[in-house]
Design a protein around this motif. Sequence first.
Motif, PDB file in Angstrom:
ATOM      1  N   LEU A 791       0.817  -1.210   0.000  1.00 35.90           N
ATOM      2  CA  LEU A 791       0.000   0.000   0.000  1.00 35.90           C
ATOM      3  C   LEU A 791       0.856   1.268   0.000  1.00 35.90           C
ATOM      4  O   LEU A 791       0.440   2.314   0.499  1.00 35.90           O
ATOM      5  N   ARG A 792       2.046   1.193  -0.578  1.00 34.82           N
ATOM      6  CA  ARG A 792       2.924   2.373  -0.629  1.00 34.82           C
ATOM      7  C   ARG A 792       2.315   3.489  -1.478  1.00 34.82           C
ATOM      8  O   ARG A 792       2.445   4.679  -1.161  1.00 34.82           O
ATOM      9  N   THR A 793       1.633   3.108  -2.550  1.00 36.27           N
ATOM     10  CA  THR A 793       1.023   4.111  -3.428  1.00 36.27           C
ATOM     11  C   THR A 793      -0.041   4.903  -2.676  1.00 36.27           C
ATOM     12  O   THR A 793      -0.143   6.133  -2.812  1.00 36.27           O
ATOM     13  N   GLN A 794      -0.854   4.197  -1.855  1.00 35.24           N
ATOM     14  CA  GLN A 794      -1.883   4.885  -1.084  1.00 35.24           C
ATOM     15  C   GLN A 794      -1.255   5.824  -0.056  1.00 35.24           C
ATOM     16  O   GLN A 794      -1.730   6.948   0.166  1.00 35.24           O
ATOM     17  N   ALA A 795      -0.173   5.374   0.580  1.00 29.36           N
ATOM     18  CA  ALA A 795       0.511   6.234   1.549  1.00 29.36           C
ATOM     19  C   ALA A 795       1.096   7.469   0.872  1.00 29.36           C
ATOM     20  O   ALA A 795       1.082   8.577   1.427  1.00 29.36           O
ATOM     21  N   LEU A 796       1.600   7.293  -0.353  1.00 33.80           N
ATOM     22  CA  LEU A 796       2.136   8.433  -1.101  1.00 33.80           C
ATOM     23  C   LEU A 796       1.027   9.425  -1.436  1.00 33.80           C
ATOM     24  O   LEU A 796       1.211  10.655  -1.332  1.00 33.80           O
ATOM     25  N   ALA A 797      -0.141   8.922  -1.849  1.00 33.69           N
ATOM     26  CA  ALA A 797      -1.256   9.815  -2.165  1.00 33.69           C
ATOM     27  C   ALA A 797      -1.639  10.644  -0.940  1.00 33.69           C
ATOM     28  O   ALA A 797      -1.884  11.858  -1.032  1.00 33.69           O
ATOM     29  N   LEU A 798      -1.688  10.009   0.216  1.00 35.99           N
ATOM     30  CA  LEU A 798      -2.003  10.737   1.442  1.00 35.99           C
ATOM     31  C   LEU A 798      -0.934  11.788   1.733  1.00 35.99           C
ATOM     32  O   LEU A 798      -1.241  12.930   2.104  1.00 35.99           O
ATOM     33  N   LEU A 799       0.338  11.405   1.575  1.00 38.40           N
ATOM     34  CA  LEU A 799       1.428  12.347   1.818  1.00 38.40           C
ATOM     35  C   LEU A 799       1.307  13.563   0.896  1.00 38.40           C
ATOM     36  O   LEU A 799       1.467  14.716   1.338  1.00 38.40           O
ATOM     37  N   LEU A 800       1.007  13.337  -0.367  1.00 39.86           N
ATOM     38  CA  LEU A 800       0.898  14.447  -1.319  1.00 39.86           C
ATOM     39  C   LEU A 800      -0.247  15.388  -0.947  1.00 39.86           C
ATOM     40  O   LEU A 800      -0.083  16.617  -0.934  1.00 39.86           O
ATOM     41  N   TRP A 801      -1.407  14.843  -0.640  1.00 39.78           N
ATOM     42  CA  TRP A 801      -2.566  15.690  -0.348  1.00 39.78           C
ATOM     43  C   TRP A 801      -2.404  16.434   0.978  1.00 39.78           C
ATOM     44  O   TRP A 801      -2.787  17.607   1.088  1.00 39.78           O
ATOM     45  N   VAL A 802      -1.844  15.779   1.978  1.00 35.77           N
ATOM     46  CA  VAL A 802      -1.627  16.469   3.250  1.00 35.77           C
ATOM     47  C   VAL A 802      -0.564  17.566   3.077  1.00 35.77           C
ATOM     48  O   VAL A 802      -0.691  18.673   3.630  1.00 35.77           O
ATOM     49  N   THR A 803       0.463  17.269   2.302  1.00 42.51           N
ATOM     50  CA  THR A 803       1.487  18.286   2.037  1.00 42.51           C
ATOM     51  C   THR A 803       0.871  19.498   1.352  1.00 42.51           C
ATOM     52  O   THR A 803       1.149  20.651   1.723  1.00 42.51           O
ATOM     53  N   LYS A 804       0.017  19.261   0.362  1.00 41.28           N
ATOM     54  CA  LYS A 804      -0.641  20.368  -0.329  1.00 41.28           C
ATOM     55  C   LYS A 804      -1.498  21.177   0.640  1.00 41.28           C
ATOM     56  O   LYS A 804      -1.486  22.424   0.610  1.00 41.28           O
ATOM     57  N   ALA A 805      -2.244  20.481   1.499  1.00 41.74           N
ATOM     58  CA  ALA A 805      -3.101  21.180   2.464  1.00 41.74           C
ATOM     59  C   ALA A 805      -2.291  22.091   3.370  1.00 41.74           C
ATOM     60  O   ALA A 805      -2.723  23.205   3.709  1.00 41.74           O
ATOM     61  N   LEU A 806      -1.104  21.653   3.756  1.00 41.18           N
ATOM     62  CA  LEU A 806      -0.273  22.440   4.662  1.00 41.18           C
ATOM     63  C   LEU A 806       0.512  23.521   3.928  1.00 41.18           C
ATOM     64  O   LEU A 806       0.738  24.607   4.468  1.00 41.18           O
ATOM     65  N   VAL A 807       0.935  23.235   2.704  1.00 40.84           N
ATOM     66  CA  VAL A 807       1.649  24.243   1.909  1.00 40.84           C
ATOM     67  C   VAL A 807       0.731  25.444   1.654  1.00 40.84           C
ATOM     68  O   VAL A 807       1.164  26.607   1.737  1.00 40.84           O
TER      69      VAL A 807
END
Length: 1027
Positions: A791-807
């Motif tokens: 499930l690395r791809t799913q974890a990456l998707a979460l990382l990207l969206w959370v990063t965008k939310a914080l940026v």
Amino acid sequence: MAAAGAGAEGPGGALRGWVRDFVSGLQDGRAAEVAAGVKAGSWTILEIVEALGSCLENTEPRTRGRGLQLLSQVLLQCHSMLQEEEVTHLVLFYENRLKDHHLVIPAVLQGLYALSMCEVLAPGLAVSVLKAIFQEVHVQSLPQLDRHTVYSIITNFMRTREEELKGLGADFTFGFIQVMDGEKDPRNLLVAFQIVRDLILEGYVLGPFVEELFEVTSCYFPIDFIPPPNDPHCIQREDLIVSLRAVLASTPQFAEFLLPLLIEKMDSEMQSAKLDSLQTLGACCTIYGQKELQEFLPSLWSSLRREVFQTASEKVEAEALAALHGLAACLSRSVLSSDTEDLLDSFLTGILQDCRHHLCEPDMKLVWPSAKLLQAAAGASFRAGHRITSSVVPLLLEQYNQHPQSSQRRTILEMLLGFLELQQKWGHEDEEESALLCSQAPLCSVLFSALTDPSVQLQLVGIRALTVLGTLPGLLAPPDVQLVVDHLTRLILHADDSQSCMAAMEAAGSLAPIYPGAFTGRMVQRLAEELQSEREEEGRRSTHSLRARCLQALAAVSTHPGIVQETVPVLLQCLQQVPKGNVPARACDVVAVCQSLQRVAVQCQRDAESCWYYHQTVVPCLLAVAVQAAMQENAHSPLGKLLLEEKVLTAMVPIVSAASAHLCPELAAQSVSQVVPLFLDGEVSFLPQDSFPCPFQPFQGGQHVAAQRRLVALLMAFVCSLPKNVPIPQQDRLLQELLALSCSCDCPFTATAAAKCFAGLVNKYPPGQQLDQLLETAVNRMEAGLAEGPLRTQALALLLWVTKALVLRYHPLSSRLTDKLLGLLGDAELGPAVADGFSLLMADSPDVLHKGCHADVRIMFRQRFFTDNVPKLVQGFHAAGPGVKANYLKGLSHVLNHLPRPVLVTELPTLLSLLLEALSCPDCVVQLSTLSCLQPLLLEAPHVMSLHVDTLVTKFLGLTSSPAMAIRIAALQCVHALTSLPIPALLPYKPRVIRALAKPLDDMKRLVRKEAVVARGEWFLLGSPGR
């Protein structure tokens, strides 16, 4: 006592020394030191004058000038410290010095300028100073700077001593005329023009010098100034034109002199003179009356008519029409008395006499110029519009019936449309006096006939004209309204050409708010019947096209609250048919219904009542249909699966988002208290259909849980579009469930929807300890998921969206997460996906984390992201192995492609080498993104790009043979953009580029061939005369 005397003598000795240094020309900086001493109280102005005594009485003019220059420079810095008596003595002293040698005059004027800024200037001194300047100084023999000083003195006195100057009467005007006469410097002219304008507007007496004042300013008309290269003053020709026009058009007293000048210049061959004259005439019309214009009206009309009939310039034609409009408006403002001639009526009569007969020749070249002249005059006032429209419209209707050809009828109808649009401007002033009332019946007949004509172009003009007519009050009787609706319905359902169909839909949307009853009772009902019959005749091949038209039309006509309440149930019924197994069996049909619902949602946002009706009607129904489909999702119910397809759920998301984003906080809170418990606790009581075969528990295990979890996309659309001030019940529990689902679900669509929902809520979450704990938990889950496993791809998707939310909200943790992403660029498995993720971080998201859904988006977040992370990307690229370098290039290309152009141009020199290297990357995404980035830079930074012209030409030409069509098109666009670089740098490559572009001329794709033709044509013309 001796010590005190020495102390007193010390500053005096220093002052005399500094005076000697300045007067001798050794140290010009001594003036600032002397002024500083005055401000510090070390000495007074009187003591400075005493120290200058011998210098001011010296027989050498240069020495006297240097002494006065020192005194004047000190006064410029210390004038606010002077007492009234000091100012009076200084003014008298300087006035006397105006009679001195011409070498002394600049310093004298500088001193008077300083004194003109004194607030304690005694009454009468301003007049005295100006009289002395007018009598003793030949201003135009002075250098430019000194002339500017004189204008500045006059400006200061006009601002602070207006009543005193007005006491001079016409002498002041005459004196200024002498000062300005012969001025040539554009810097001074700007000030002089402003003084003249103030003279006129502030009511100074012009007396017998009106013509002289006009002559001294009009001699510059038209302005032909060409600014020198690298002009530090940045004075443009347009600045002088506007300033002079403000003078010439400031008073009706200039009319008898100005109007003949304008007519003369309009008749010249210079286009710039024509334009300037026409624009000045338009400006004059705003202040003139019919008395000023009467004598010149025939000549003005003759010149304007010629410019429209014969000109080859669209600019000149447009300005001539604007001037005619201004003339008619000016005449319309004149108040008529019983013994005066109605100049407007006679003026319009002449226009009609010269233009009306040309309207009878729709194939001749003067028909459109004549129509434009008539429309320009008609648009000036209600009276002018009534006079011209009542004469022209019956003629056009008659000509329409006399000319059977569609092309001729189209020309006539387009002219008629222009006059109808003018009536929109005046249509509400007096319905009973509308010029169209007497032509109501034949007008409707002509427009209805155009709608039934086989010519598509004539139909389109007829639809536009009918739309305008429908917006004019009192011109469509109820039977005519019904006919309009019937005609539009017929075109929507049965028009062979899609242009007519779309135009009819647009017209229906414009007219529906005006005639809601007619559209509800006739069009909406007919469209609903067609949809029902289409369901019954499912096998017909043409039904899908007809169904799509009906759905689009229902959305287009939903522009009134009453109509929305009729169309929304019809659209929802189309959607509800799917899980019942009736029709249709294709996802694209469901998507079409969703797109219509989305359009209605957007239109409802303008009205709070409609917005709430739509939300409480559509959102529960949509959720009920989706939940029902999720309950029935199994191998034996393919239609149930249809609503759970990714494209269908993706189409539902903007419906829910648009229906929720504009709710008031109270109603939004009421709705969220129902929707969130639905997903967390399975509370279905608020849904229209609350009897389901099994519980709805998307965040828990159970029957059909995979299908139910897909509906998290709808939850995301709802909660992420709510305003920040709407409290979300059980928000922390919801966030934990979303976090767990995004990291554990094996369905990419569901996991991404959960990640986006989590990120959308985090973006709006109040700062504080709770947010920090939540983010720490999320980071731990992400790091664990990224470490290893399926499930690395799913974890990456979460990382990207959370990063965008914080940026977007400038949260401190965003830099830590961004560094994590930069580190993952070197990951062999996830690296390419991470590189694509940089596009997600920089681009606007269509469904969450944008301003439309009330996300916390700080200004210039892209610039900040660029500044913080591009150096790390470049450093990572240089340190990376050959297998992952492309990931860094792709990430960099995505960041640069979304950066504002001015920022990118600034950083271009340091990044261009990497962009050129990215063109050699085999990844098509990298190539396309880099080409999209470089193409505008070729236009905006040609001098920087020209340094790499050899590399650019080679790489662009190589990519014109790429297997991907999009890359071939982008490369050809870049080859075209290369022609904006300096020509000497391109000429050596001209033969090579022309030869290379012969191949894409035979490309199998039409769009590629089109770009090749344009690019090759520009390169053929490169270096030609006149380019």
